[in-house]
Design a protein around this motif. Structure first.
Motif, short mmCIF file in Angstrom:
data_model
loop_
_atom_site.label_atom_id
_atom_site.label_comp_id
_atom_site.label_asym_id
_atom_site.label_seq_id
_atom_site.Cartn_x
_atom_site.Cartn_y
_atom_site.Cartn_z
N GLY A 274 -0.07 -15.72 -9.16
CA GLY A 274 -0.47 -14.23 -8.73
C GLY A 274 -1.82 -14.16 -8.54
O GLY A 274 -2.93 -14.43 -9.32
N ARG A 275 -2.25 -13.13 -7.67
CA ARG A 275 -3.49 -12.89 -7.22
C ARG A 275 -3.64 -11.25 -6.96
O ARG A 275 -2.81 -10.82 -6.58
CB ARG A 275 -3.91 -13.64 -6.06
N VAL A 276 -4.73 -10.78 -7.55
CA VAL A 276 -4.87 -9.32 -7.17
C VAL A 276 -4.92 -8.88 -5.74
O VAL A 276 -4.33 -7.94 -5.42
CB VAL A 276 -6.11 -8.93 -7.71
N ILE A 277 -5.27 -9.75 -4.81
CA ILE A 277 -5.52 -9.45 -3.52
C ILE A 277 -4.31 -9.20 -2.91
O ILE A 277 -3.81 -8.50 -2.04
CB ILE A 277 -6.28 -10.23 -2.72
N GLY A 278 -3.26 -10.06 -3.51
CA GLY A 278 -1.95 -10.13 -2.83
C GLY A 278 -1.14 -8.55 -3.65
O GLY A 278 -0.61 -8.11 -2.68
N VAL A 279 -1.48 -8.05 -4.69
CA VAL A 279 -1.02 -6.96 -5.17
C VAL A 279 -1.62 -5.67 -4.30
O VAL A 279 -0.88 -4.77 -3.81
CB VAL A 279 -1.31 -6.68 -6.53
N VAL A 280 -2.83 -5.73 -3.98
CA VAL A 280 -3.65 -4.93 -3.10
C VAL A 280 -2.85 -4.72 -1.81
O VAL A 280 -2.41 -3.42 -1.44
CB VAL A 280 -5.02 -5.01 -3.03
N LEU A 281 -2.83 -5.86 -1.27
CA LEU A 281 -2.01 -5.61 0.21
C LEU A 281 -0.77 -5.05 0.05
O LEU A 281 -0.30 -4.42 0.91
CB LEU A 281 -2.22 -7.10 0.72
N SER A 282 0.18 -5.65 -0.91
CA SER A 282 1.33 -5.21 -0.89
C SER A 282 1.53 -4.05 -1.33
O SER A 282 2.63 -3.30 -0.66
CB SER A 282 2.03 -6.08 -2.24
N VAL A 283 0.85 -3.19 -2.14
CA VAL A 283 0.85 -1.79 -2.45
C VAL A 283 0.68 -1.09 -1.27
O VAL A 283 1.30 -0.01 -1.26
CB VAL A 283 0.12 -1.47 -3.78
N ILE A 284 -0.46 -1.35 -0.58
CA ILE A 284 -0.57 -0.70 0.63
C ILE A 284 0.54 -0.61 1.73
O ILE A 284 0.91 0.49 2.40
CB ILE A 284 -2.17 -1.28 1.47
N ILE A 285 1.11 -1.87 1.88
CA ILE A 285 2.34 -2.04 2.94
C ILE A 285 3.40 -1.21 2.16
O ILE A 285 4.10 -0.30 3.23
CB ILE A 285 2.83 -3.46 2.62
N LEU A 286 3.72 -1.15 1.14
CA LEU A 286 4.74 -0.40 0.56
C LEU A 286 4.56 0.94 0.74
O LEU A 286 5.52 1.98 1.03
CB LEU A 286 5.35 -0.85 -0.90
N GLN A 287 3.37 1.64 0.42
CA GLN A 287 2.86 3.07 0.46
C GLN A 287 2.96 3.45 1.95
O GLN A 287 3.37 4.53 2.03
CB GLN A 287 1.63 3.23 -0.06
N THR A 288 2.52 2.47 2.56
CA THR A 288 2.60 2.88 4.05
C THR A 288 3.92 3.09 4.68
O THR A 288 4.36 4.01 5.38
CB THR A 288 1.97 1.73 4.85
N LEU A 289 5.08 2.27 4.40
CA LEU A 289 6.52 2.29 4.61
C LEU A 289 7.10 3.57 4.24
O LEU A 289 7.62 4.42 4.73
CB LEU A 289 7.13 1.18 4.17
N SER A 290 6.70 3.99 2.66
CA SER A 290 7.09 4.99 2.08
C SER A 290 6.61 6.24 2.88
O SER A 290 7.31 7.36 2.88
CB SER A 290 6.56 4.92 0.63
N SER A 291 5.29 6.45 3.09
CA SER A 291 4.83 7.58 3.72
C SER A 291 5.44 7.65 5.38
O SER A 291 5.86 8.90 5.66
CB SER A 291 3.47 7.46 4.07
N ALA A 292 5.79 6.53 5.82
CA ALA A 292 6.48 6.42 7.31
C ALA A 292 7.92 7.14 6.92
O ALA A 292 8.40 7.94 7.82
CB ALA A 292 6.53 5.36 7.69
N PHE A 293 8.63 6.87 5.92
CA PHE A 293 9.96 7.39 5.41
C PHE A 293 9.85 8.94 5.42
O PHE A 293 10.73 9.74 5.88
CB PHE A 293 10.51 6.78 4.19
N ALA A 294 8.73 9.33 4.82
CA ALA A 294 8.74 10.98 4.76
C ALA A 294 8.44 11.54 6.03
O ALA A 294 8.87 12.81 6.00
CB ALA A 294 7.60 11.02 3.64
N MET A 295 7.95 10.95 6.99
CA MET A 295 7.89 11.35 8.29
C MET A 295 9.02 11.57 8.96
O MET A 295 9.11 12.32 9.97
CB MET A 295 6.84 10.65 9.28
N PHE A 296 10.37 11.10 8.51
CA PHE A 296 11.47 11.22 8.88
C PHE A 296 12.51 11.70 7.81
O PHE A 296 12.97 11.23 6.88
CB PHE A 296 12.03 9.78 9.44
N PRO A 297 12.71 13.39 8.10
CA PRO A 297 13.35 13.96 7.25
C PRO A 297 14.79 13.59 6.98
O PRO A 297 15.53 13.96 5.92
CB PRO A 297 13.23 15.28 7.44
N ASN A 298 15.21 12.87 7.85
CA ASN A 298 16.87 12.48 7.82
C ASN A 298 17.09 11.15 6.87
O ASN A 298 18.01 10.97 6.48
CB ASN A 298 17.38 12.01 9.23
#
Length: 330
Positions: A274-298
């Motif tokens: 496991g590497r820290v850079i992987g966690v950094v990239l992964s958490v940005i990906i998940l938060q990006t998707l989560s924020s995208a979900f929030a843009m669709f109220p349905n």
């Protein structure tokens, strides 16, 4: 050598996923997903999950798992806010408020490390499996948090905490992002530049061989979970500063995404990789998707949890299948 090669391949893969995610979201939302305000919101929110994931990563690299991260974050956040309310004098100057906040943060991190060390003690000294030990400790901490608050919120927190957490440096970079960057750098140095980090990898790779090589496995395990608890407490303070309150269920939706971040980052659930850079990239990906979900109220939170669960199972299945193929080739 193979592990380093696999880590590099996984890093490039995550960078590709991140770029594709932004491109698809920009296309679907007509560019609104990549506007400066939206990107700043992602940068403000992802450290809450990211700091917690760093602690989970350490536990998983050591060959265990820390299911207490959410409960520790909630409990220490409540204790920290209660302490801040108790010792903060009225009409205090900015200097005094800042000093008291610093003292509160230090005490809160110490309490988080004690919670983590208790989990590590159950695993290393008592011999309880990590999943069972941390699951039981999680219920214990959650019960304490609910008992302290009677199930309600801790409100009327001195505004200094919210002011610091919500502040943007130069009006651009959120303080939360800086805090996450510091934590990520410290964990990266710990894993790659210290003997403790080498021992954590060794224990995760082969606990029996590590014990025979002279590594104090019990001590390293306890320290590892103590660090995980300390990181969870920082995440708890970030959540409290975000909501300007403390509650026993603020982080309840973070456990599955935290594990998903680590698995997506290439952290081996069996330990040793496991590497820290992987966690950094992964958490940005998940938060990006989560924020995208929030843009669709349905799309409700229930569907979001369903998606996280499906992604977690899918990533785990892909990793297992690819590992089997490599073993057959060997």
């Amino acid at each position: 050598m193979n592990r380093v090669k696999d880590d590099n391949i996984n890093t490039f893969r995550l960078v590709g996923i991140l770029i594709i995610s932004f491109a698809v979201l920009a296309l679907i939302t007509n560019g609104s997903a990549i506007r400066p305000g939206q990107i700043r919101l992602i940068a403000y929110l992802f450290p809450e999950l990211g700091v917690m994931a760093l602690g989970m990563m350490l536990a998983m690299i050591s060959g265990g798992i820390d299911l207490t991260v959410v409960a520790v974050a909630d409990l220490t956040g409540i204790l920290g806010c209660m302490l801040l309310k108790l010792i903060m004098p009225e009409n205090a100057s900015i200097l005094v408020q800042s000093l008291i906040l610093l003292i509160t943060v230090i005490i809160t991190i110490f309490l988080g490390s004690l919670c983590g060390a208790f989990s590590g003690f159950l695993i290393s000294k008592i011999g309880i499996p990590a999943m069972v030990a941390t699951l039981g400790a999680s219920d214990l901490y959650l019960g304490l948090a609910v008992g302290l608050t009677n199930g309600s919120s801790v409100s009327n927190i001195p505004p200094i905490l919210n002011a610091v957490i919500s502040h943007n440096i130069f009006g651009i970079v959120p303080v939360t992002t800086i805090i996450f960057a510091i934590c990520a750098c410290l964990v990266g140095v710990l894993l790659n530049k210290t003997s403790l980090g080498f021992k954590i990898y060794m224990i995760g790779s082969n606990k029996t061989a590590s014990r025979f090589s002279g590594i104090h496995v019990d001590q390293v395990t306890t320290i590892t979970y103590a660090i995980s608890g300390a990181l969870a407490s920082i995440s708890g303070l970030l959540m409290c500063g975000h909501f300007n309150a403390a509650r026993a269920d603020f982080g309840k939706s973070y456990l599955t995404p935290t594990i998903l971040v680590c698995v997506l980052a290439g952290v081996n659930p069996n330990g040793g990789a496991g590497r820290v850079i992987g966690v950094v990239l992964s958490v940005i990906i998940l938060q990006t998707l989560s924020s995208a979900f929030a843009m669709f109220p349905n799309i409700s939170d229930y569907f979001k949890n369903l998606i996280w669960g499906l992604v977690l199972i899918s990533v785990m299945a892909i990793n297992v299948i690819s590992t089997r193929k490599k073993n057959k080739q060997i």
